[in-house]
Scaffold this motif. Sequence first.
Motif, PDB file in Angstrom:
ATOM      1  N   ALA A  73      38.759  73.125  23.877  1.00 23.20           N
ATOM      2  CA  ALA A  73      40.190  73.241  23.076  1.00 23.20           C
ATOM      3  C   ALA A  73      40.993  72.349  23.477  1.00 23.20           C
ATOM      4  O   ALA A  73      41.930  71.878  22.826  1.00 23.20           O
ATOM      5  N   ASN A  74      41.282  72.195  24.782  1.00 26.83           N
ATOM      6  CA  ASN A  74      42.156  71.546  25.572  1.00 26.83           C
ATOM      7  C   ASN A  74      41.805  69.966  25.140  1.00 26.83           C
ATOM      8  O   ASN A  74      42.679  69.073  24.693  1.00 26.83           O
ATOM      9  N   VAL A  75      40.549  69.604  25.382  1.00 22.17           N
ATOM     10  CA  VAL A  75      40.054  68.165  25.047  1.00 22.17           C
ATOM     11  C   VAL A  75      40.495  67.848  23.662  1.00 22.17           C
ATOM     12  O   VAL A  75      40.821  66.701  23.313  1.00 22.17           O
ATOM     13  N   ASN A  76      40.172  68.703  22.732  1.00 20.58           N
ATOM     14  CA  ASN A  76      40.373  68.496  21.339  1.00 20.58           C
ATOM     15  C   ASN A  76      42.029  68.669  20.846  1.00 20.58           C
ATOM     16  O   ASN A  76      42.131  68.515  19.771  1.00 20.58           O
ATOM     17  N   GLN A  77      42.817  69.040  21.684  1.00 21.34           N
ATOM     18  CA  GLN A  77      44.209  69.296  21.398  1.00 21.34           C
ATOM     19  C   GLN A  77      44.407  70.428  20.368  1.00 21.34           C
ATOM     20  O   GLN A  77      45.263  69.995  19.632  1.00 21.34           O
ATOM     21  N   CYS A  78      43.594  71.410  20.340  1.00 23.72           N
ATOM     22  CA  CYS A  78      43.840  72.424  19.238  1.00 23.72           C
ATOM     23  C   CYS A  78      44.769  73.503  20.005  1.00 23.72           C
ATOM     24  O   CYS A  78      44.259  74.216  20.691  1.00 23.72           O
ATOM     25  N   ASP A  79      45.816  73.583  19.482  1.00 16.18           N
ATOM     26  CA  ASP A  79      46.908  74.394  19.916  1.00 16.18           C
ATOM     27  C   ASP A  79      46.522  75.822  19.579  1.00 16.18           C
ATOM     28  O   ASP A  79      46.664  76.735  20.369  1.00 16.18           O
ATOM     29  N   TYR A  80      46.001  76.070  18.285  1.00 16.76           N
ATOM     30  CA  TYR A  80      45.431  77.346  17.711  1.00 16.76           C
ATOM     31  C   TYR A  80      44.504  77.823  18.742  1.00 16.76           C
ATOM     32  O   TYR A  80      44.337  78.921  19.332  1.00 16.76           O
ATOM     33  N   CYS A  81      43.335  77.086  19.200  1.00 15.94           N
ATOM     34  CA  CYS A  81      42.395  77.386  19.902  1.00 15.94           C
ATOM     35  C   CYS A  81      42.786  77.717  21.322  1.00 15.94           C
ATOM     36  O   CYS A  81      42.274  78.595  21.830  1.00 15.94           O
ATOM     37  N   GLN A  82      43.661  76.881  21.777  1.00 17.53           N
ATOM     38  CA  GLN A  82      43.998  77.052  23.293  1.00 17.53           C
ATOM     39  C   GLN A  82      44.771  78.424  23.350  1.00 17.53           C
ATOM     40  O   GLN A  82      44.511  79.119  24.238  1.00 17.53           O
ATOM     41  N   ALA A  83      45.578  78.753  22.262  1.00 18.91           N
ATOM     42  CA  ALA A  83      45.997  80.154  22.163  1.00 18.91           C
ATOM     43  C   ALA A  83      45.130  81.079  22.304  1.00 18.91           C
ATOM     44  O   ALA A  83      45.210  82.195  23.160  1.00 18.91           O
ATOM     45  N   HIS A 166      42.361  71.976  12.789  1.00 18.45           N
ATOM     46  CA  HIS A 166      42.893  70.709  12.585  1.00 18.45           C
ATOM     47  C   HIS A 166      42.810  70.328  10.941  1.00 18.45           C
ATOM     48  O   HIS A 166      43.861  69.802  10.563  1.00 18.45           O
ATOM     49  N   LEU A 167      41.699  70.453  10.476  1.00 19.07           N
ATOM     50  CA  LEU A 167      41.371  70.270   8.911  1.00 19.07           C
ATOM     51  C   LEU A 167      42.469  71.084   8.015  1.00 19.07           C
ATOM     52  O   LEU A 167      43.168  70.519   7.260  1.00 19.07           O
ATOM     53  N   VAL A 168      42.541  72.339   8.225  1.00 20.93           N
ATOM     54  CA  VAL A 168      43.286  73.211   7.529  1.00 20.93           C
ATOM     55  C   VAL A 168      44.537  73.434   7.805  1.00 20.93           C
ATOM     56  O   VAL A 168      45.306  74.247   7.232  1.00 20.93           O
ATOM     57  N   GLY A 169      45.031  73.205   9.035  1.00 23.70           N
ATOM     58  CA  GLY A 169      46.412  73.373   9.700  1.00 23.70           C
ATOM     59  C   GLY A 169      46.646  74.991   9.758  1.00 23.70           C
ATOM     60  O   GLY A 169      47.776  75.282   9.322  1.00 23.70           O
ATOM     61  N   THR A 170      45.565  75.551  10.435  1.00 29.80           N
ATOM     62  CA  THR A 170      45.755  76.839  10.613  1.00 29.80           C
ATOM     63  C   THR A 170      47.232  77.320  11.402  1.00 29.80           C
ATOM     64  O   THR A 170      47.603  76.858  12.495  1.00 29.80           O
ATOM     65  N   GLU A 171      48.040  78.100  11.005  1.00 26.19           N
ATOM     66  CA  GLU A 171      49.075  78.586  11.476  1.00 26.19           C
ATOM     67  C   GLU A 171      49.040  79.680  12.686  1.00 26.19           C
ATOM     68  O   GLU A 171      48.061  80.559  12.564  1.00 26.19           O
ATOM     69  N   LEU A 172      49.752  79.173  13.733  1.00 26.40           N
ATOM     70  CA  LEU A 172      49.480  80.238  14.888  1.00 26.40           C
ATOM     71  C   LEU A 172      49.982  81.737  14.780  1.00 26.40           C
ATOM     72  O   LEU A 172      51.089  81.939  14.269  1.00 26.40           O
ATOM     73  N   ASP A 173      49.237  82.638  14.916  1.00 23.11           N
ATOM     74  CA  ASP A 173      49.437  83.973  14.736  1.00 23.11           C
ATOM     75  C   ASP A 173      49.025  84.652  15.931  1.00 23.11           C
ATOM     76  O   ASP A 173      49.280  86.023  16.005  1.00 23.11           O
ATOM     77  N   LEU A 174      48.912  83.976  17.058  1.00 23.65           N
ATOM     78  CA  LEU A 174      48.822  84.530  18.682  1.00 23.65           C
ATOM     79  C   LEU A 174      49.617  83.886  19.549  1.00 23.65           C
ATOM     80  O   LEU A 174      50.469  82.877  19.079  1.00 23.65           O
TER      81      LEU A 174
END
Length: 181
Positions: A73-83, A166-174
């Motif tokens: 998740a860090n490599v791919n810079q995915c804020d949602y998954c890092q959370a 990244h594709l769908v722009g999932t909003e952070l709920d965590l």
Amino acid sequence: MARVPIHDIDSAPEASKEALERQSKRVGKTINIFGAMAHSPAVMGLYDAAEELLGERSNLDRRTREAIHLTIANVNQCDYCQAAYTGSAKAQGFSEEQTVQIRKGAVDEDDKLTALLALARELAEHKGEVADDTWQAALDAGWSDVELLDAYADVVRTVLTNWFNHLVGTELDLPAAPALD
């Protein structure tokens, strides 16, 4: 802003409901990524099948798998998954400081895990390519070649979630992952 609806179990397409229920139960609630995946029964089913298969057959324990997820998740810079994976890693016994270390690429006082995470990071950064010395370092640290292949499977499973967000722009709920220094 999310590009697709965020479903709950009641509003999900019928073909997504069973998988959505299973994954929501696994994490304790229906989080936005699952609600968005449920919009496509194929995507929800793909994630559910991968997670269930790895949970049943991987030679890696859940704690190690969560460290891989957080690394990728860090490599791919995915804020949602890092959370999400920060919370999952903490649930598996990692401290918050260790979750930061995992994202940075090395876990203090755990050379074996660090060697595996280096292999996972290299896999993600180089689209499946891993140097012979990285592979050998993981073997020398005590991982088997089968465990390295299982790590590969978890990298692929994590890329699925990262790219989906990244594709769908999932909003952070965590709760957000802690900032890196």
